[in-house]
Design an enzyme around this catalytic site. Structure first.
Site, PDB file in Angstrom:
ATOM      1  N   ASP A   1       6.451  -9.376   9.580  1.00 13.97           N
ATOM      2  CA  ASP A   1       5.532 -10.511   9.454  1.00 13.97           C
ATOM      3  C   ASP A   1       6.174 -11.723   8.786  1.00 13.97           C
ATOM      4  O   ASP A   1       6.061 -11.914   7.573  1.00 13.97           O
ATOM      5  CB  ASP A   1       4.298 -10.068   8.672  1.00 13.97           C
ATOM      6  CG  ASP A   1       3.559  -8.968   9.406  1.00 13.97           C
ATOM      7  OD1 ASP A   1       3.701  -8.872  10.639  1.00 13.97           O
ATOM      8  OD2 ASP A   1       2.847  -8.198   8.743  1.00 13.97           O
TER       9      ASP A   1
ATOM     10  N   GLU B   1       5.853   1.955   7.530  1.00 18.39           N
ATOM     11  CA  GLU B   1       6.632   2.124   6.271  1.00 18.39           C
ATOM     12  C   GLU B   1       6.277   3.444   5.584  1.00 18.39           C
ATOM     13  O   GLU B   1       7.173   4.004   4.956  1.00 18.39           O
ATOM     14  CB  GLU B   1       6.381   0.929   5.340  1.00 18.39           C
ATOM     15  CG  GLU B   1       6.940  -0.388   5.868  1.00 18.39           C
ATOM     16  CD  GLU B   1       6.142  -0.974   7.046  1.00 18.39           C
ATOM     17  OE1 GLU B   1       4.959  -0.576   7.189  1.00 18.39           O
ATOM     18  OE2 GLU B   1       6.699  -1.772   7.802  1.00 18.39           O
TER      19      GLU B   1
ATOM     20  N   ASP C   1       4.092   0.098  14.630  1.00 11.68           N
ATOM     21  CA  ASP C   1       3.910  -0.836  13.518  1.00 11.68           C
ATOM     22  C   ASP C   1       3.386  -0.076  12.291  1.00 11.68           C
ATOM     23  O   ASP C   1       3.034   1.101  12.391  1.00 11.68           O
ATOM     24  CB  ASP C   1       2.901  -1.910  13.979  1.00 11.68           C
ATOM     25  CG  ASP C   1       2.719  -2.988  12.942  1.00 11.68           C
ATOM     26  OD1 ASP C   1       3.647  -3.228  12.159  1.00 11.68           O
ATOM     27  OD2 ASP C   1       1.622  -3.592  12.907  1.00 11.68           O
TER      28      ASP C   1
END
Ligand code: GLC
Length: 750
Positions: A451, A375, A372
């Site tokens: 999300d 990015e 997670d």
């Protein structure tokens, strides 16, 4: 002058070279550079150029499928099919702005671009590719947010009779415009780097998608048990909480295979640690879970807590494994653990180190890794990521800016994780789940769409996102069932579970501070219906597994839009709220509150209503009533579909299988079976049975030819739908002897 090269041709104009490179008769790369040699592709590309039999006549290059006309002055191209129909035409190639403008010809739709919010058809819109922690930028995902967790600079243009694709092989921030700014123009542009793109010709859209997967690779065949239901929460805070969920699933008779631990299992959010206070006897806990049929996945974020004495940080510093700031110091950002350093996965050595760090978790009995915040997310900058001028070092010792590496950062992490897990357990297929991705990341990780929120709009919009991800090479995908942020509710969870049951990754997940949303959290009705659909999912595991196998072999998406199979039917081009689960099953979820009906488009042919067995002639729109306990499902007549027995978890019992045939014309199905876990199938340990069922007069001819036998053949029952006035007919396995020669002819009308 157009000159021959090893794999195509090159043209030069004012020190700029255009290389036209062939990968097949229908896949051509156009690469612009200032060097008189073919530049390297990015890590997304695994295909190698081919020496092709191509012909040059004047300014025109001809393959078996295409003709490419090159303008030597403007370095623009025009692409025609073999009959001379124009497929694609440059308006302008702007080397200074790294931009290609193309004429919008007959295209009625544009698809692809991976994970983007909005309707399926992107015509008239624009978008930007820059991997982003979307929630960090905006409290709720909407169409105004363009930069999502993933960047897949690939689009498909579709006009009535043909489809083509363009993959822009550039890792910098890229911009795409599909006739928004100028109605008849498609633009794609990068902030830096070069113009280098692949043109993939169909004319079938499915051929374009497969071509894209030839270029960027396909998903490795996943473990079968990871296709089961998955339960997650930020967070199951301690051993008791997790075990309570595990037990409750079994008590309530809800099938479930996978449980997750979010960040709170770690000590102070330090990756590769386990808080032994909260999770006492972690290994023993995993043994108990395994005994109950569960597999545990834990989260690992890239941010490494800056703390002297913490082995991962110390080692990273000592070996110089972290991303640097522009002054050459380790860049420190802020993520869950507070001040954190970011591993520089660009180097193989760093990826190997990272992969190896998983060994202890695997020894503890962990079965999968959830990547997670990759990015990468960063709380302490306005851009919510690490600065573009931070520095990575490549394997050749050359520095590269984060601006270039940003969009592939997550992919490199996923690669390190996947390869690490494979080294640790060489004969187990790794499971890695990622939030951020670039083109090609499907080779290493499954993906969830990050999300979302517990709002109906996100349930509805997830379908278009999934379909476009599927068209962009990503098959193992899903979204947080029930919604991540905000409180879910019984009705929403019910409808979301219905849709989720037909997404390849089926995971319920919710955020800290929101109401719990396990199936039992909203009363009996919700429990009953969500359970019904989780169970239904388990009926289709073998069917889904077979789709995953096809996808890993050929690149076909598992969850696909209707036009994948009905390209000539324009009615399908803008359908964002129905999808195909493989070729035979159509899913039409209800995505609005207090709604007990919806409109459905049935393409040509006959369709079975899965619940009522009613046969409906397609080629029209219908209104379908669907109370809360009904997800409209349609099965195409003539389909052959394997159906599993429902168990608490995959592999709980020796499998017996039903093969369902929906009466129509001749049906064909290749059933693939293996151990669902190891790589032994690569050495022939799999079984493939070719089923053919054909109505002849009042008989059915049923054949099951074992075309490869390397794995146990289950006990098979054949179930026929619709042959005897709407009744199901079951033929027990012992009447059917599936060997190479036998065909079974049964008069089942008596
Ligand atoms: C991110 C993830 C989410 C996770 C949370 C805490 O928001 O997208 O799934 O639960 O971080 O780790």
């Amino acid at each position: 002058m157009i000159k021959k090269t090893t794999y195509g041709y090159t043209v030069e104009k004012d020190n700029v070279f255009l290389d036209v490179v062939f990968y097949s008769d229908s896949i051509v790369r156009f690469s612009y550079s200032e060097e008189n040699k073919l530049p390297d592709s990015t890590i997304a590309v695994i295909a190698k150029p081919m020496k092709m039999d191509v012909e040059l006549k004047g300014h025109s290059i001809k393959t078996k499928d295409l003709q490419i006309k090159i303008n030597e002055n403007s370095l623009t191209v025009e692409i025609y099919d073999i009959e001379g129909n124009l497929i694609n035409k440059d308006k302008k190639v702007d080397l200074n702005n790294i931009q290609v403008s193309k004429e919008l010809l007959d295209e009625k739709a544009f698809y692809g671009m991976g994970e983007k919010y909005g309707w399926i058809n992107k015509i008239g819109t624009d978008t930007v590719n820059w991997n982003s922690d979307v929630l960090g930028n905006s409290p709720i995902h909407t169409g105004t947010v363009k930069e999502y967790h993933t960047s897949i600079p690939f689009y498909i243009g579709l006009s009535q009779n043909l489809a083509y694709g363009i993959y822009f092989d550039n890792t910098y921030r890229t911009y795409f415009d599909f006739g928004k700014k100028v109605e008849d123009t498609i633009d794609f542009r990068a902030e830096d780097g070069r113009i280098d793109y692949f043109f993939i010709y169909g004319p079938q859209l499915s051929k374009v998608v497969r071509g894209y997967s030839d270029i960027t690779g396909s998903m490795p065949l996943p473990r079968k048990d990871f296709l089961g239901y998955q339960q997650c929460r930020w967070s199951y805070e301690n051993r008791d909480e997790l075990m309570t969920v595990a037990k409750k699933m079994r008590e309530e008779n809800i099938p479930c295979d996978i449980l997750y631990l979010d960040i709170d299992y770690m000590k102070d959010y330090k990756v590769f640690t386990v808080d032994s206070e909260k999770f006492k006897e972690f290994k023993e806990m995993n043994d108990i879970l395994k005994g109950m049929g569960y597999k545990l996945v834990v989260i690992i974020d890239p941010g490494v807590k800056k703390e002297e004495g913490y082995n991962v940080y110390d080692e990273g510093v000592e070996k110089d494994y972290f991303v640097k700031d522009s002054n050459g110091k380790i860049y420190i950002g802020e993520v869950w653990p507070g001040d954190s350093a970011f591993p520089d996965y660009l180097r193989e050595e760093v990826r190997n180190w990272w992969g190896e760090l998983h060994r202890e978790l695997i020894d503890y009995g962990v079965d999968g890794i959830w990547n997670d915040m990759n990015e990468p997310a960063n709380f302490c900058t306005e851009a919510k990521t690490i600065p573009e001028n931070t520095i990575h070092m490549d394997d050749k010792g050359q520095s590269r800016t984060h601006k270039e590496i940003h969009n592939i950062y997550a992919m490199l992490e996923a690669q390190g994780t996947y390869e690490g897990l494979k080294k640790i357990s060489p004969n187990k297929r790794p499971f890695v789940l990622t939030r951020a991705a670039f083109a090609g990341t499907q080779r290493y990780a499954a993906l969830w769409t990050g999300d979302n929120s517990s709002i109906w709009e996100h349930l509805e919009s997830s379908m278009a996102m999934f379909m476009n991800l599927g068209l962009s090479g990503y098959s193992f995908i899903g979204g947080d069932v029930g919604g991540f942020t905000h409180d879910s509710n019984g009705e929403l969870l019910t409808r979301w579970t219905q849709l989720g049951a037909f997404t390849p990754l089926f995971r319920n997940h919710s955020a800290k501070g929101t109401i719990n949303q396990e199936p039992w959290c909203f009363g009996d009705e919700t429990l009953d219906i969500t359970k019904k659909y989780i169970k239904l999912r388990y009926n289709f595991i073998t069917y889904l597994y077979n789709l995953m196998k096809d996808s890993s072999d050929k690149g076909d998406p598992v969850l696909r839009p209707l036009f994948y199979h009905y390209q000539n039917d324009e009615n399908t081009y803008n359908i964002s709220d129905q999808f195909m689960f493989g070729e035979n099953i159509m899913i039409c979820p209800i995505t609005r509150p207090k709604t007990n009906h919806r409109m459905i488009y049935l393409p040509e042919g006959k369709w079975y209503d899965y619940w009522t067995q009613e046969v409906i002639q397609g080629g029209k729109f219908i209104i379908k009533k669907a109370e809360l306990d009904t997800l409209p499902i349609y099965i195409k007549a003539s389909s052959i579909i394997p159906m599993d027995k429902i168990t608490n978890y995959i592999g709980e019992e020796d499998n017996s299988l039903e093969i369902h045939y929906y009466y129509g014309e001749k049906g064909k199905y290749n059933l693939y079976l293996d151990d669902g876990l190891s790589f032994d199938y690569k050495n022939g340990k799999y079984t493939e049975i070719k089923f053919e069922i054909e109505p002849v007069d009042e008989y059915l001819t049923i054949s099951g030819e074992v075309i490869h036998e390397g794995y146990d053949i289950p006990n098979i029952k054949i179930v026929i739908h619709g042959f005897v006035k709407g009744n199901k007919v079951t033929i027990e396995g012992d009447k059917l002897n599936f060997d190479k020669e036998k065909r079974v002819r049964l008069n089942i009308n008596k």
